[in-house]
Write a protein that holds these residues in place. Structure first.
Motif, short mmCIF file in Angstrom:
data_model
loop_
_atom_site.label_atom_id
_atom_site.label_comp_id
_atom_site.label_asym_id
_atom_site.label_seq_id
_atom_site.Cartn_x
_atom_site.Cartn_y
_atom_site.Cartn_z
N TRP A 85 -1.97 -1.66 -7.80
CA TRP A 85 -2.60 -0.38 -7.48
C TRP A 85 -3.98 -0.55 -6.85
O TRP A 85 -4.60 0.44 -6.47
CB TRP A 85 -2.72 0.47 -8.75
N THR A 87 -6.81 -2.05 -4.03
CA THR A 87 -6.94 -2.47 -2.64
C THR A 87 -7.35 -3.93 -2.57
O THR A 87 -6.83 -4.70 -1.76
CB THR A 87 -8.02 -1.61 -1.92
N ASP A 174 -10.54 2.04 -5.20
CA ASP A 174 -9.62 1.52 -6.21
C ASP A 174 -9.42 2.53 -7.34
O ASP A 174 -8.32 2.68 -7.87
CB ASP A 174 -10.11 0.18 -6.76
N LYS A 177 -6.94 5.06 -6.14
CA LYS A 177 -5.58 4.53 -6.09
C LYS A 177 -4.98 4.41 -7.49
O LYS A 177 -3.80 4.71 -7.70
CB LYS A 177 -5.57 3.17 -5.38
#
Length: 205
Positions: A85, A87, A174, A177
Motif C-alpha cells: 500500500w 509508494t 503513503d 494510500k
C-alpha cells in the motif's frame, strides 16, 4: 506501555474520548496473583477522573482489587498494514491500532443504592439511540434481585497512556494510500480507516 514518540498523545480529552469510544476494557490486577476481566467501563470526569464498573460476585478478582494498583487496557480498531500500500519501498508489514492504558487504585462497593445507580447508568449509556427499551422503566424489584450477584468498583485514575499508531510516521501520500486501501477492505480495516480520518489531525506533528 512502550510508545514511540510518533504515536504518543498526551491530550487527556482525547484519552477519555477514546476510552468512551472503545468502552470495553481489560481490568488487570496483581494483588494475590495476576488476574484479568473484560468489562465495560464508564468514565466519570471531575476534579479527578474515575473509571466505574462492576463484576460478577462469583468472579474472585473483586476480592483483590483494593490490594494494589490496577491496569485497564483498552484496545481499539486495529489491523495489518501491507507493504504493497506504500509508494516508497522496500517496506515491512506493520499493524495500525489504537490503545489506551489506565492505571489507578480501586475502591470496591457493595452498597445497593450505588450498585443500582451504576447498573442503570451503564444500561442507559449503552442502549442505542431510538431503542424502545429503557433501563429507567425497569421494575425496581427486578433490578434488586440482580444486585446481590454483582460488586461495583471505581478506579481513581493516576496515569493514562495513549498510543495511536495510524501511519502518521509516513508521508501524506503513503497515508492516503493506506487509508484508501483500508477503506475498501474488511469491516476491521474500514474501522481503522475511519479512525485514521477521525484522529490523525489531532496528533502532534
Amino acid at each position: 506501555m512502550y510508545i514511540p514518540a510518533a504515536f504518543r498523545s498526551d491530550d487527556p480529552d482525547l484519552a477519555w474520548q477514546l476510552v468512551e469510544d472503545i468502552r470495553f476494557g481489560c481490568l488487570i490486577s496483581g494483588g494475590l496473583g495476576l488476574m484479568a476481566s473484560h468489562l465495560p467501563f464508564m468514565v466519570e470526569r471531575g476534579d479527578a477522573v474515575r473509571l466505574v464498573g462492576h463484576v460478577a460476585r462469583a468472579n474472585p478478582q473483586w476480592k483483590e482489587l483494593e490490594a494494589s494498583p490496577v491496569l485497564v487496557n483498552f484496545l481499539g480498531p486495529n489491523t495489518h498494514i501491507s507493504p504493497s500500500w506504500y509508494t516508497t519501498s522496500p517496506r515491512a508489514p506493520t499493524w495500525n491500532y489504537v490503545a489506551v492504558q489506565v492505571r489507578g487504585r480501586v475502591r470496591v462497593t457493595e452498597d445497593r443504592e450505588t450498585l443500582r445507580r451504576m447498573v442503570l447508568d451503564l444500561s442507559a449509556l449503552m442502549e442505542p439511540d431510538g431503542s424502545p427499551w429503557e433501563a429507567a422503566k425497569l421494575d425496581i424489584a427486578y433490578i434488586d434481585k440482580l444486585l446481590p450477584g454483582i460488586v461495583g468498583f471505581a478506579i481513581e485514575v493516576d496515569h493514562v497512556d495513549v498510543q495511536l499508531r495510524l501511519s502518521q510516521q509516513n508521508n501524506a501520500d503513503d497515508q492516503r494510500k493506506v487509508r484508501a486501501a483500508l477503506g475498501a477492505g474488511s469491516l476491521r480495516e474500514r474501522q481503522v480507516a475511519e479512525t485514521m480520518t477521525r484522529y490523525l489531525g489531532r496528533l502532534p506533528e
